[in-house]
Design a protein around this motif. Structure first.
Motif, PDB file in Angstrom:
ATOM      1  N   GLU A  83       0.831  -1.208   0.000  1.00 60.98           N
ATOM      2  CA  GLU A  83       0.000   0.000   0.000  1.00 60.98           C
ATOM      3  C   GLU A  83       0.863   1.254   0.000  1.00 60.98           C
ATOM      4  N   SER A  84       2.007   1.206   0.685  1.00 65.25           N
ATOM      5  CA  SER A  84       2.921   2.351   0.692  1.00 65.25           C
ATOM      6  C   SER A  84       3.546   2.553  -0.680  1.00 65.25           C
ATOM      7  N   ALA A  85       3.871   1.451  -1.352  1.00 71.08           N
ATOM      8  CA  ALA A  85       4.385   1.551  -2.718  1.00 71.08           C
ATOM      9  C   ALA A  85       3.337   2.154  -3.641  1.00 71.08           C
ATOM     10  N   ARG A  86       2.095   1.736  -3.464  1.00 71.33           N
ATOM     11  CA  ARG A  86       1.002   2.264  -4.294  1.00 71.33           C
ATOM     12  C   ARG A  86       0.840   3.773  -4.070  1.00 71.33           C
ATOM     13  N   ARG A  87       0.925   4.185  -2.811  1.00 70.32           N
ATOM     14  CA  ARG A  87       0.779   5.615  -2.485  1.00 70.32           C
ATOM     15  C   ARG A  87       1.956   6.416  -3.041  1.00 70.32           C
ATOM     16  N   ALA A  88       3.156   5.863  -2.937  1.00 71.65           N
ATOM     17  CA  ALA A  88       4.337   6.547  -3.472  1.00 71.65           C
ATOM     18  C   ALA A  88       4.238   6.709  -4.977  1.00 71.65           C
ATOM     19  N   ARG A  89       3.734   5.685  -5.659  1.00 75.00           N
ATOM     20  CA  ARG A  89       3.544   5.778  -7.119  1.00 75.00           C
ATOM     21  C   ARG A  89       2.542   6.876  -7.456  1.00 75.00           C
ATOM     22  N   VAL A 146       9.127   2.969  -7.956  1.00 74.97           N
ATOM     23  CA  VAL A 146       9.256   2.095  -6.795  1.00 74.97           C
ATOM     24  C   VAL A 146      10.007   0.814  -7.146  1.00 74.97           C
ATOM     25  N   ILE A 147      10.779   0.353  -6.197  1.00 75.66           N
ATOM     26  CA  ILE A 147      11.496  -0.915  -6.277  1.00 75.66           C
ATOM     27  C   ILE A 147      11.011  -1.754  -5.104  1.00 75.66           C
ATOM     28  N   LEU A 148      10.532  -2.958  -5.379  1.00 76.51           N
ATOM     29  CA  LEU A 148       9.938  -3.804  -4.353  1.00 76.51           C
ATOM     30  C   LEU A 148      10.806  -5.019  -4.061  1.00 76.51           C
ATOM     31  N   ALA A 202       4.320  -6.181  -8.159  1.00 79.96           N
ATOM     32  CA  ALA A 202       5.027  -5.311  -9.105  1.00 79.96           C
ATOM     33  C   ALA A 202       4.124  -4.901 -10.257  1.00 79.96           C
ATOM     34  N   LEU A 203       3.290  -5.817 -10.716  1.00 86.66           N
ATOM     35  CA  LEU A 203       2.350  -5.491 -11.792  1.00 86.66           C
ATOM     36  C   LEU A 203       1.323  -4.465 -11.323  1.00 86.66           C
ATOM     37  N   GLU A 204       0.881  -4.601 -10.080  1.00 86.23           N
ATOM     38  CA  GLU A 204      -0.142  -3.695  -9.549  1.00 86.23           C
ATOM     39  C   GLU A 204       0.348  -2.251  -9.492  1.00 86.23           C
ATOM     40  N   VAL A 205       1.624  -2.054  -9.173  1.00 80.08           N
ATOM     41  CA  VAL A 205       2.134  -0.692  -8.991  1.00 80.08           C
ATOM     42  C   VAL A 205       3.099  -0.273 -10.097  1.00 80.08           C
ATOM     43  N   ASN A 206       3.229  -1.124 -11.112  1.00 81.31           N
ATOM     44  CA  ASN A 206       4.161  -0.824 -12.204  1.00 81.31           C
ATOM     45  C   ASN A 206       5.549  -0.515 -11.655  1.00 81.31           C
ATOM     46  N   ALA A 207       6.068  -1.467 -10.877  1.00 78.12           N
ATOM     47  CA  ALA A 207       7.359  -1.273 -10.215  1.00 78.12           C
ATOM     48  C   ALA A 207       8.496  -1.179 -11.220  1.00 78.12           C
ATOM     49  N   GLN A 208       9.477  -0.386 -10.876  1.00 80.88           N
ATOM     50  CA  GLN A 208      10.685  -0.250 -11.709  1.00 80.88           C
ATOM     51  C   GLN A 208      11.449  -1.566 -11.754  1.00 80.88           C
ATOM     52  N   SER A 209      11.541  -2.253 -10.606  1.00 84.18           N
ATOM     53  CA  SER A 209      12.201  -3.549 -10.537  1.00 84.18           C
ATOM     54  C   SER A 209      11.825  -4.231  -9.237  1.00 84.18           C
ATOM     55  N   THR A 210      12.179  -5.521  -9.119  1.00 82.55           N
ATOM     56  CA  THR A 210      11.916  -6.288  -7.906  1.00 82.55           C
ATOM     57  C   THR A 210      13.139  -7.136  -7.563  1.00 82.55           C
ATOM     58  N   ALA A 211      13.166  -7.620  -6.321  1.00 87.86           N
ATOM     59  CA  ALA A 211      14.205  -8.555  -5.892  1.00 87.86           C
ATOM     60  C   ALA A 211      13.602  -9.466  -4.835  1.00 87.86           C
ATOM     61  N   ALA A 212      13.676 -10.762  -5.051  1.00 83.94           N
ATOM     62  CA  ALA A 212      13.120 -11.735  -4.110  1.00 83.94           C
ATOM     63  C   ALA A 212      14.234 -12.300  -3.228  1.00 83.94           C
ATOM     64  N   PHE A 213      14.161 -12.031  -1.940  1.00 84.49           N
ATOM     65  CA  PHE A 213      15.137 -12.558  -0.986  1.00 84.49           C
ATOM     66  C   PHE A 213      14.604 -12.357   0.424  1.00 84.49           C
ATOM     67  N   ASP A 214      15.244 -13.026   1.385  1.00 84.63           N
ATOM     68  CA  ASP A 214      14.894 -12.881   2.795  1.00 84.63           C
ATOM     69  C   ASP A 214      15.670 -11.693   3.363  1.00 84.63           C
ATOM     70  N   ALA A 215      14.970 -10.650   3.760  1.00 88.52           N
ATOM     71  CA  ALA A 215      15.628  -9.432   4.243  1.00 88.52           C
ATOM     72  C   ALA A 215      16.431  -9.681   5.511  1.00 88.52           C
ATOM     73  N   ASN A 216      16.121 -10.747   6.240  1.00 89.15           N
ATOM     74  CA  ASN A 216      16.865 -11.038   7.457  1.00 89.15           C
ATOM     75  C   ASN A 216      18.141 -11.833   7.203  1.00 89.15           C
ATOM     76  N   ASN A 217      18.456 -12.056   5.941  1.00 91.85           N
ATOM     77  CA  ASN A 217      19.734 -12.650   5.566  1.00 91.85           C
ATOM     78  C   ASN A 217      20.689 -11.516   5.215  1.00 91.85           C
ATOM     79  N   PRO A 218      21.649 -11.199   6.078  1.00 88.65           N
ATOM     80  CA  PRO A 218      22.509 -10.030   5.852  1.00 88.65           C
ATOM     81  C   PRO A 218      23.226 -10.048   4.510  1.00 88.65           C
ATOM     82  N   ALA A 219      23.711 -11.212   4.089  1.00 90.21           N
ATOM     83  CA  ALA A 219      24.436 -11.289   2.819  1.00 90.21           C
ATOM     84  C   ALA A 219      23.533 -10.945   1.650  1.00 90.21           C
TER      85      ALA A 219
END
Length: 252
Positions: free
Chosen positions: A33-39, A45-47, A59-76
């Protein structure tokens, strides 16, 4: 005598036009929802998210510039994401992670250690990765909570994190200046995550909040998104915690 009337335009410039917003945990709920509001306010937006399929749909809903799938709690993985980001970016909002409502004396030491540090370490890692990517007066925005500020049986861990988070944010605002750092502390927000936590008690909780909150309604993701975009656009805001709970703390 003829009087000329001049039309006054009511249009305004989008608050984030030309800016780039990264949402970590942006595939659903408050993050999406924050990405949608920012758009809507003119940002690109990058998700990021853990679930590739859900992330693709978001990404399709907000026409994102790009995406990245990963676990944010993995520091690497998180640092790799920041290294690969195009520069500059303007804002990073972090909604990844879930609260841990578990009695502290009933969980294993390793689980307790993770629950105590997960959100705080994520904030540190995001700050570390974003420091050379965000252009001032851009911002980092983190999502915390308000519900566990008062000591109650069974909430020792989440209460500790809730109290510690604002202190960390204030210090990061000094460390990263002139990049701004702020915290949104939300009460109950009606999301899929809330539904998964409450299960069959969800409707009961909604009814309780509608009856008791001063605003007489339940806080939704759009409410938090509106606050997030305001914090992004108001360049005087840093080092602060902003409560958004519909007045829940006044009546709990």
């Amino acid at each position: 005598m003829i009087t000329a009337t001049t039309a006054v335009s009511t249009q305004r410039e989008p608050e984030l036009r030309g800016q780039t917003v990264v949402v970590i945990g942006g595939s659903a709920g408050i993050g999406l929802e924050s990405a949608r509001r920012a758009r809507a306010e003119g940002a690109s937006v990058i998700l990021t998210g853990r679930n590739p399929e859900r992330l693709k749909q978001a990404a399709l809903e907000v026409n994102a510039q790009s995406t990245a799938a990963f676990d944010a709690n993995n520091p690497a993985s998180l640092q790799s994401f920041f290294r690969d980001l195009p520069t500059p970016i303007d804002h990073v909002m972090v909604t990844a992670g879930a609260p841990h409502y578990r009695p502290p004396l009933e969980i294993a030491p390793e689980e307790a250690r993770r629950d105590l540090t997960e959100h705080l370490l994520l904030a540190l890692e995001v700050a570390r990765g974003a420091a050379r990517k965000v252009r001032p007066p851009g911002s980092l925005i983190f999502l915390g909570g308000t519900g566990a500020r008062r000591p109650r049986p069974g909430l020792g861990i989440i209460s500790t994190v809730t109290v510690a988070f604002p202190t960390l944010i204030a210090n990061l605002a000094l460390e990263l200046a002139p990049i701004r750092v702020n915290l949104i502390a939300a009460g109950f927000v009606d999301t899929r995550l809330s539904a998964s936590i409450l299960g069959k008690d969800l409707d009961k909780r909604r009814d309780e909040l509608r009856a008791t909150l001063p605003i007489r309604r339940v806080v939704g993701p759009a409410d938090v998104a509106a606050l997030a975009v305001h914090i992004m656009s108001n360049t005087a805001l840093t080092g602060a915690t902003y409560d958004i709970d519909g007045g829940q703390q006044l009546v709990s």
